[in-house]
Design a protein around this motif. Sequence first.
Motif, PDB file in Angstrom:
ATOM      1  N   TYR A   1       0.733  -1.252   0.015  1.00  0.00           N
ATOM      2  CA  TYR A   1      -0.224  -0.078   0.080  1.00  0.00           C
ATOM      3  C   TYR A   1       0.799   1.213  -0.052  1.00  0.00           C
ATOM      4  N   GLU A   2       0.728   2.209  -1.030  1.00  0.00           N
ATOM      5  CA  GLU A   2       1.617   3.418  -1.087  1.00  0.00           C
ATOM      6  C   GLU A   2       0.806   4.707  -0.710  1.00  0.00           C
ATOM      7  N   TRP A   3      -0.319   4.593  -0.102  1.00  0.00           N
ATOM      8  CA  TRP A   3      -0.993   5.869   0.384  1.00  0.00           C
ATOM      9  C   TRP A   3      -1.256   5.618   1.923  1.00  0.00           C
ATOM     10  N   THR A   4      -0.876   6.645   2.516  1.00  0.00           N
ATOM     11  CA  THR A   4      -1.188   6.773   3.944  1.00  0.00           C
ATOM     12  C   THR A   4      -2.054   7.915   4.465  1.00  0.00           C
ATOM     13  N   VAL A   5      -2.831   7.631   5.476  1.00  0.00           N
ATOM     14  CA  VAL A   5      -3.631   8.741   5.924  1.00  0.00           C
ATOM     15  C   VAL A   5      -2.757   9.744   6.765  1.00  0.00           C
ATOM     16  N   LYS A   6      -3.095  11.075   6.789  1.00  0.00           N
ATOM     17  CA  LYS A   6      -2.246  12.104   7.333  1.00  0.00           C
ATOM     18  C   LYS A   6      -3.604  13.078   7.919  1.00  0.00           C
ATOM     19  N   VAL A   7      -3.840  12.929   9.183  1.00  0.00           N
ATOM     20  CA  VAL A   7      -4.619  14.271   9.662  1.00  0.00           C
ATOM     21  C   VAL A   7      -3.919  14.844  10.909  1.00  0.00           C
ATOM     22  N   ASP A   8      -4.198  15.949  11.258  1.00  0.00           N
ATOM     23  CA  ASP A   8      -3.458  17.016  12.275  1.00  0.00           C
ATOM     24  C   ASP A   8      -4.239  16.293  13.735  1.00  0.00           C
ATOM     25  N   LYS A   9      -5.446  16.147  13.345  1.00  0.00           N
ATOM     26  CA  LYS A   9      -6.145  15.660  14.721  1.00  0.00           C
ATOM     27  C   LYS A   9      -7.374  14.928  14.310  1.00  0.00           C
ATOM     28  N   GLY A  10      -7.889  13.984  15.147  1.00  0.00           N
ATOM     29  CA  GLY A  10      -9.386  13.139  14.880  1.00  0.00           C
ATOM     30  C   GLY A  10      -8.771  12.339  13.861  1.00  0.00           C
ATOM     31  N   TYR A  11      -9.998  11.888  12.975  1.00  0.00           N
ATOM     32  CA  TYR A  11      -9.726  10.955  12.029  1.00  0.00           C
ATOM     33  C   TYR A  11     -10.272  11.464  10.586  1.00  0.00           C
ATOM     34  N   LEU A  12     -10.034  10.524   9.721  1.00  0.00           N
ATOM     35  CA  LEU A  12     -10.544  10.849   8.311  1.00  0.00           C
ATOM     36  C   LEU A  12     -11.815   9.720   7.866  1.00  0.00           C
ATOM     37  N   ALA A  13     -12.792  10.188   7.796  1.00  0.00           N
ATOM     38  CA  ALA A  13     -13.935   9.496   7.781  1.00  0.00           C
ATOM     39  C   ALA A  13     -13.989   8.518   6.198  1.00  0.00           C
ATOM     40  N   LEU A  14     -14.168   7.310   6.384  1.00  0.00           N
ATOM     41  CA  LEU A  14     -14.431   6.381   5.290  1.00  0.00           C
ATOM     42  C   LEU A  14     -16.109   6.433   4.925  1.00  0.00           C
ATOM     43  N   ARG A  15     -16.468   6.984   3.714  1.00  0.00           N
ATOM     44  CA  ARG A  15     -17.830   7.128   3.475  1.00  0.00           C
ATOM     45  C   ARG A  15     -18.509   6.143   2.384  1.00  0.00           C
ATOM     46  N   THR A  16     -19.808   6.295   2.189  1.00  0.00           N
ATOM     47  CA  THR A  16     -20.423   5.429   1.376  1.00  0.00           C
ATOM     48  C   THR A  16     -20.724   6.062  -0.003  1.00  0.00           C
ATOM     49  N   GLU A  17     -20.639   7.576   0.252  1.00  0.00           N
ATOM     50  CA  GLU A  17     -20.936   8.350  -0.678  1.00  0.00           C
ATOM     51  C   GLU A  17     -19.948   9.605  -0.774  1.00  0.00           C
ATOM     52  N   LYS A  18     -19.660  10.331  -2.024  1.00  0.00           N
ATOM     53  CA  LYS A  18     -18.867  11.174  -2.153  1.00  0.00           C
ATOM     54  C   LYS A  18     -19.497  12.754  -1.711  1.00  0.00           C
ATOM     55  N   ILE A  19     -19.809  12.771  -0.513  1.00  0.00           N
ATOM     56  CA  ILE A  19     -20.281  13.898   0.311  1.00  0.00           C
ATOM     57  C   ILE A  19     -20.073  13.908   1.572  1.00  0.00           C
ATOM     58  N   TYR A  20     -19.951  15.035   2.244  1.00  0.00           N
ATOM     59  CA  TYR A  20     -19.542  15.551   3.695  1.00  0.00           C
ATOM     60  C   TYR A  20     -20.952  15.201   4.504  1.00  0.00           C
TER      61      TYR A  20
END
Length: 272
Positions: free
Chosen positions: A63-82
């Motif tokens: 795997y060549e991509w990693t998550v980088k967030v300053d705080k909290g988490y990055l959400a995995l979603r079912t749709e392309k919308i916040y």
Amino acid sequence: MKKKWYVNSTAVIRTLLISAAVLTFSAPVVQGKDCYAGSVSAVLEDVEEDVLSASVSNASLEYEWTVKVDKGYLALRTEKIYDAANEIGELYTGDEVEILNSSDSQYWYVYAPSLNKNGYVNKDYLLYNGGSKYSYNWSVKVDKGYLALRTDKAYDSANEIGELYTGDVVEIKKSSDSKYWYVYVPSLEKFGYVDKEYLKYNAGKDTVTKTVSVAKGYLALRTAKAYDTANEIGELYTGDEVEVLDSDGKEYWYVYVPSLNKVGYVNKDYLY
């Protein structure tokens, strides 16, 4: 949400397709590991080839991509919308993902191995770690206009997702197709297909050239560092030259083959 079935079913798919193929053609006579005295002369249906290659590549995926967030988490979603309602998982700094579709300008479709789920994430929080020091030895060369980056291996204005100009660099991710190669474009931060005829290999001044030597048969050029008839993309014979791009592997080296205009892995024991 369906799981990534072709990763979880790699062994099953490979067994089914190869078993079916064995009924219609004979397997090669093996001279030595990765060196064949004969070749398999069969053509699988395109859909079978695509599924099988996807299975093989993901079975040994780095795997060549990693998550980088300053705080909290990055959400995995079912749709392309916040939207809090479409969250199906939480990804934290350092978590790895595999990019499945990068055509959208904001949300990319990924596979998250830590969650064993597919979904959409905001691409702004992904960090690319792939490639080697030789990855970007390929550049675009067009007489005029641009080279289209596409979502599919077909000439169609509807599948264009980017424009590449002379001098732009790309990283080759898959070069098994005779016409379209799958690449990563750092300037666009996108993956896609390009017509390989407009790509130029730029050998570095420190590039090491090796010559193939086999007692008989051929040395297989592969898409992955694994001994598997399904990942063969070329045949190299005694006297053929290759340019070594990465020699870190204990058994398989990553090379460029001028005679085939392809990149791939070969068993280093047959290079001199």
